[in-house]
Write a protein that holds these residues in place. Structure first.
Motif, short mmCIF file in Angstrom:
data_model
loop_
_atom_site.label_atom_id
_atom_site.label_comp_id
_atom_site.label_asym_id
_atom_site.label_seq_id
_atom_site.Cartn_x
_atom_site.Cartn_y
_atom_site.Cartn_z
N ALA A 57 77.24 13.96 67.43
CA ALA A 57 78.50 13.97 68.19
C ALA A 57 79.72 14.13 67.27
CB ALA A 57 78.64 12.67 68.99
N CYS A 58 79.67 13.54 66.10
CA CYS A 58 80.83 13.52 65.20
C CYS A 58 81.26 14.93 64.80
CB CYS A 58 80.46 12.72 63.95
SG CYS A 58 81.67 12.87 62.61
N ASP A 59 82.57 15.20 64.89
CA ASP A 59 83.05 16.53 64.48
C ASP A 59 83.84 16.48 63.17
OD1 ASP A 59 85.46 15.45 65.15
OD2 ASP A 59 85.96 16.92 66.69
N GLY A 60 83.87 15.30 62.55
CA GLY A 60 84.44 15.24 61.21
C GLY A 60 85.95 15.39 61.13
N ARG A 61 86.66 15.06 62.20
CA ARG A 61 88.12 15.16 62.11
C ARG A 61 88.72 13.99 61.33
NH1 ARG A 61 89.69 18.05 66.71
NH2 ARG A 61 88.33 19.85 66.81
N GLY A 62 87.94 12.89 61.24
CA GLY A 62 88.32 11.86 60.29
C GLY A 62 89.23 10.75 60.77
N LEU A 63 89.37 10.56 62.08
CA LEU A 63 90.19 9.45 62.55
C LEU A 63 89.64 8.10 62.06
CD1 LEU A 63 92.13 9.15 65.64
CD2 LEU A 63 90.38 7.39 65.46
N CYS A 64 88.32 7.98 62.08
CA CYS A 64 87.70 6.72 61.66
C CYS A 64 87.97 6.42 60.19
CB CYS A 64 86.20 6.75 61.93
SG CYS A 64 85.37 8.13 61.14
N THR A 65 88.04 7.46 59.38
CA THR A 65 88.27 7.22 57.95
C THR A 65 89.71 6.78 57.70
OG1 THR A 65 88.61 9.59 57.66
CG2 THR A 65 86.44 8.74 57.12
N TYR A 92 83.37 14.63 57.05
CA TYR A 92 82.57 13.65 57.79
C TYR A 92 82.62 12.28 57.11
CZ TYR A 92 81.03 17.77 60.17
OH TYR A 92 81.03 18.93 60.90
N PRO A 93 82.61 11.22 57.91
CA PRO A 93 82.74 9.87 57.35
C PRO A 93 81.54 9.50 56.47
CG PRO A 93 82.16 9.76 59.68
CD PRO A 93 82.46 11.20 59.38
N ARG A 94 81.85 8.85 55.37
CA ARG A 94 80.78 8.46 54.45
C ARG A 94 81.12 7.11 53.84
NH1 ARG A 94 79.04 10.66 48.61
NH2 ARG A 94 76.96 9.74 48.62
N LEU A 139 88.63 4.67 69.65
CA LEU A 139 89.50 5.84 69.51
C LEU A 139 88.77 7.12 69.08
CD1 LEU A 139 92.55 4.07 67.85
CD2 LEU A 139 92.34 4.83 70.24
N CYS A 140 87.54 7.01 68.62
CA CYS A 140 86.81 8.21 68.19
C CYS A 140 86.79 9.21 69.34
CB CYS A 140 85.38 7.87 67.79
SG CYS A 140 84.33 9.33 67.61
N PRO A 141 87.36 10.41 69.13
CA PRO A 141 87.46 11.37 70.22
C PRO A 141 86.11 11.89 70.70
CG PRO A 141 88.19 12.36 68.15
CD PRO A 141 87.96 10.90 67.88
N ARG A 142 85.08 11.72 69.89
CA ARG A 142 83.77 12.25 70.26
C ARG A 142 82.81 11.15 70.70
NH1 ARG A 142 82.91 17.44 70.79
NH2 ARG A 142 80.82 16.96 70.14
N LEU A 143 83.29 9.93 70.83
CA LEU A 143 82.43 8.78 71.17
C LEU A 143 81.21 8.71 70.27
CD1 LEU A 143 82.52 9.10 75.09
CD2 LEU A 143 84.06 7.80 73.60
N ALA A 144 81.42 8.99 68.99
CA ALA A 144 80.30 9.07 68.05
C ALA A 144 79.99 7.73 67.40
CB ALA A 144 80.62 10.10 66.96
N LEU A 145 80.82 6.75 67.62
CA LEU A 145 80.64 5.48 66.91
C LEU A 145 80.23 4.35 67.85
CD1 LEU A 145 83.85 5.67 64.66
CD2 LEU A 145 81.50 6.20 64.00
N THR A 146 79.36 3.48 67.35
CA THR A 146 79.03 2.25 68.08
C THR A 146 78.94 1.12 67.07
OG1 THR A 146 76.81 3.17 68.09
CG2 THR A 146 77.84 2.83 70.23
S1 SF4 Z 1 86.52 9.56 64.49
FE1 SF4 Z 1 84.56 10.03 65.42
S2 SF4 Z 1 84.43 12.28 65.45
FE2 SF4 Z 1 86.08 11.69 64.07
S3 SF4 Z 1 85.13 11.69 62.04
FE3 SF4 Z 1 85.05 9.59 62.82
S4 SF4 Z 1 83.08 9.47 63.85
FE4 SF4 Z 1 83.49 11.62 63.55
#
Ligand code: SF4
Ligand code: SF4
Lengths: 414, 77
Positions: free
Chosen positions: B12-20, B34-36, B60-67
């Motif tokens: 799901a993650c598109d690597g835009r980096g909000l989480c980072t 991508y988050p690392r 806030l992850c726009p792709r709902l990629a995080l839990t």
């Molecule tokens: S905020 Fe979500 S979509 Fe964006 S990089 Fe982080 S995990 Fe990926």
């Protein structure tokens, strides 16, 4: 006679002696199968079969090598009370690895043994739904086998596409659910929540064929060949250096040299052997005494896995061969996960620059760094397996790496 | 107190980096965005001092990629 023995109808069947077990029936038809092995003991008590499987030491033959009995117990204990929460068992014969042919040979020549194992696994887990997933040629053979018997009519056949990750466990579940064989993100184990949210066992077809034999002849018989840490027999697909994918049934823990010799390979003319297929690791030709067991292969980063051996003749450059494989693997990413989609091609191309020769002495470290970046960062283990293969390449062909960087290839003398 | 772990769904993650942005320097962007987290793959242990930020990232992850999950045995079979 003890009650245990009476519950297993062993009839007048003599357990196969030696290493010819899985193909002992000699033909694929039901009459030959029954004449050699007798009927499957489908009424066996679950606890008894699980106990025998545990004592047998049978591990998964699809690559990961997970203990079979544990997988079955996990699904059995996750089962709910209704049909919607009953386990599902899936026989996996997808074999996406191009260097493997053993599952296809098994399904074509001993489909009844696989069906027996599948029905036994279903019985022991309390499964209400049973699938067999494989390529079209193999399914045709299984379909003929099912038509010969009455107890396997409920087995649902699902066609597997032919690409590298199509046999990955979550891709198998996804293929059956949606028709798309791509791995999925998994937060809970398939044994807890798999197909349609039900506890799911995905088991390699060779593993299931061994289950069918252990149910009949017991753990002690299973262990009567092989070694302590690699008991029983194991199918191997051996190729390379003039040999085109030969499948043999070998005793567990066989030294590599003996396995290669069994298909007529001249082990004095080899450079290295890739053990475990493209997600495996190289063992140099100097170490062919190494046995096909987890213990012996661990220092190389390899596992007996799906029993794939690819021999590299000494007229070939190990680096050049590895670049081809790394590029192939990069192209087999299911294009879902960023680190895999971007990282595998990057890693393959830096390795290619090492092989091309004359490059910076820092290139091997860059390959290692990229391997670290991709490892563990995908929905499936394709990045991990690819990184392992590439790291093994740098280690086993270290002398070649140095020579290439200095602008010289020891093999092609260029 | 239960230990929390942040699971990244790479499909799901598109690597835009909000989480980072929220979870730096625990999470950093790799060369493709991508988050690392150093030393970890798809499941990143979250120290208690980062749990609030981790909750924000999940929301806030726009792709709902995080839990965010409680730490248990590795989620693979
Ligand atoms: S905020 Fe979500 S979509 Fe964006 S990089 Fe982080 S995990 Fe990926
Ligand atoms: S890790 Fe790679 S191969 Fe596996 S699902 Fe993700 S993109 Fe596909």
């Amino acid at each position: 006679m003890s009650t245990v023995e009476m519950t297993i109808p062993r009839a007048a069947v003599v357990p196969p002696a030696g290493v010819n077990r899985l193909f002992a029936a000699g033909a694929a038809d039901l009459a030959s199968h029954l004449a050699r092995f007798g009927p499957a003991p489908l009424g066996i008590a679950p606890g008894q079969l699980l106990g025998e499987l545990e004592a047998s030491g049978l591990d998964g033959r699809g690559g990961a090598g997970f203990a079979t009995w544990r997988k079955l117990v996990a699904a059995r204990t996750s089962a709910g009370p209704t049909a919607y929460s009953a386990p599902v068992v899936i026989a996996n014969g997808a074999e996406g690895e191009p260097m493997s042919a053993k599952d296809e040979i098994l399904l074509r020549h001993a489909p009844h043994l696989v069906l027996d194992g599948l029905l036994l696994a279903a019985a022991v887990t309390g499964a209400r739904e049973v699938h067999l997933y494989s390529g079209p040629v193999q399914l045709a053979s299984v379909r003929r086998a099912i038509a010969e018997r009455t107890d396997a009519r409920g087995v649902i056949l699902d066609e597997a596409p032919d690409y590298f990750v199509s046999g990955e466990a979550s891709a198998v579940v996804s293929a059956i659910e949606t028709g798309l064989a791509i791995p999925r993100d998994r937060r809970v184990r398939l044994a807890v929540s798999g197909l349609g949210g039900r506890p799911t066992v995905v088991s390699n077809v060779e593993t299931l064929a061994h289950v069918a034999l252990v149910a009949r002849f017991g753990a002690a018989w299973f262990r009567s060949v092989g070694t302590d840490d690699s008991p029983g027999t194991r199918l191997l697909t051996i190729s390379g250096d003039g040999v085109d994918r030969k499948v043999i049934e070998a005793t567990g823990g066989l030294p590599l040299a003996e396995a290669l010799g069994a298909v007529g390979l001249d082990t004095s003319r080899l450079r290295a052997v890739l053990v475990g297929g493209y997600h495996g690791a190289w063992v140099p030709a100097s170490d062919l005494w190494v046995r096909l067991s987890s213990r012996d292969l661990e220092p190389y980063g390899a596992r007996p896995g799906a029993g794939i051996l690819v021999a590299l003749g000494d007229q070939h450059c190990g680096l050049a061969a590895s670049v081809g494989i790394a590029r192939y693997l990069a192209g087999q990413s299911a294009r879902q996960c960023g680190p895999c989609v971007n990282g595998l091609p990057a890693m393959a191309e830096v390795l290619a620059r090492v092989a091309a020769g004359g490059g910076s002495a820092r290139l091997p470290d860059e390959v290692r760094r990229l391997a670290g970046v991709v490892t563990g960062r995908g929905a499936c283990r394709h990045p991990d397996g690819t990184a392992r293969f590439v790291l093994s390449t740098l280690e086993v062909f270290e002398a070649d790496v140095r020579a290439h960087l200095a602008g010289y290839c020891e093999v092609t003398r260029s | 107190m239960t230990r929390q772990s942040l699971h990244i769904d790479w499909t799901a993650c598109d690597g835009r980096g909000l989480c980072t942005e929220l979870l730096g320097p625990l999470l950093v962007r790799d060369e493709w965005g991508y988050p690392r987290a150093a030393g970890y793959g798809s499941d990143v242990p979250i120290p208690s001092s980062f749990v609030a930020e981790a909750r924000d990232a999940v929301a806030l992850c726009p792709r709902l990629a995080l839990t965010l999950q409680e730490v248990r045995a590795p989620a693979r079979s």
